[in-house]
Design a protein around this motif. Structure first.
Motif, PDB file in Angstrom:
ATOM      1  N   MET A 198      37.707  35.842  42.830  1.00 37.94           N
ATOM      2  CA  MET A 198      39.139  36.008  43.050  1.00 37.94           C
ATOM      3  C   MET A 198      39.353  36.759  44.366  1.00 37.94           C
ATOM      4  SD  MET A 198      41.979  37.866  40.617  1.00 37.94           S
ATOM      5  CE  MET A 198      41.508  36.863  39.248  1.00 37.94           C
ATOM      6  N   GLU A 199      40.145  36.184  45.237  1.00 38.55           N
ATOM      7  CA  GLU A 199      40.397  36.776  46.546  1.00 38.55           C
ATOM      8  C   GLU A 199      41.628  37.680  46.482  1.00 38.55           C
ATOM      9  OE1 GLU A 199      41.563  35.231  50.966  1.00 38.55           O
ATOM     10  OE2 GLU A 199      40.320  33.941  49.715  1.00 38.55           O
ATOM     11  N   ASN A 200      41.515  38.860  47.073  1.00 39.72           N
ATOM     12  CA  ASN A 200      42.640  39.790  47.107  1.00 39.72           C
ATOM     13  C   ASN A 200      43.332  39.736  48.459  1.00 39.72           C
ATOM     14  OD1 ASN A 200      42.295  40.754  44.502  1.00 39.72           O
ATOM     15  ND2 ASN A 200      40.916  42.363  45.152  1.00 39.72           N
ATOM     16  N   SER A 259      45.768  40.374  43.750  1.00 37.23           N
ATOM     17  CA  SER A 259      45.207  39.027  43.725  1.00 37.23           C
ATOM     18  C   SER A 259      46.296  38.055  44.144  1.00 37.23           C
ATOM     19  CB  SER A 259      44.711  38.687  42.322  1.00 37.23           C
ATOM     20  OG  SER A 259      45.807  38.608  41.428  1.00 37.23           O
ATOM     21  N   LYS A 260      45.892  36.828  44.472  1.00 31.31           N
ATOM     22  CA  LYS A 260      46.892  35.822  44.846  1.00 31.31           C
ATOM     23  C   LYS A 260      47.861  35.565  43.705  1.00 31.31           C
ATOM     24  CE  LYS A 260      44.385  33.316  48.397  1.00 31.31           C
ATOM     25  NZ  LYS A 260      43.924  32.023  48.866  1.00 31.31           N
TER      26      LYS A 260
END
Length: 64
Positions: free
Chosen positions: A1-3, A24-25
């Motif tokens: 998970m990209e922040n 997070s997105k």
């Protein structure tokens, strides 16, 4: 998970620590949907109106 970053006050070049939230997105989308819902509520309450092609904050709702 990209922040990523959420600018709390909405000013994208205000990178002060107190204005940034790491999210997070999916959380970022949730926060923006909340802002949108609040905006529509302000329209319903008469605090925001649409005039001459843009949204405006009505005087009775602005800070003094």
């Amino acid at each position: 998970m990209e922040n990523g970053w959420h600018h709390i006050n909405g000013i994208k070049d205000d990178n002060r620590e107190e204005n940034l939230l790491v999210v997070s997105k999916s959380k970022h989308r949730i926060l923006h949907r909340q802002l949108e819902a609040i905006g529509y509520e302000l329209i319903k309450r008469g605090c925001v109106s649409f005039k001459n092609g843009k949204y405006v904050l009505e005087a009775e709702c602005q800070k003094n």
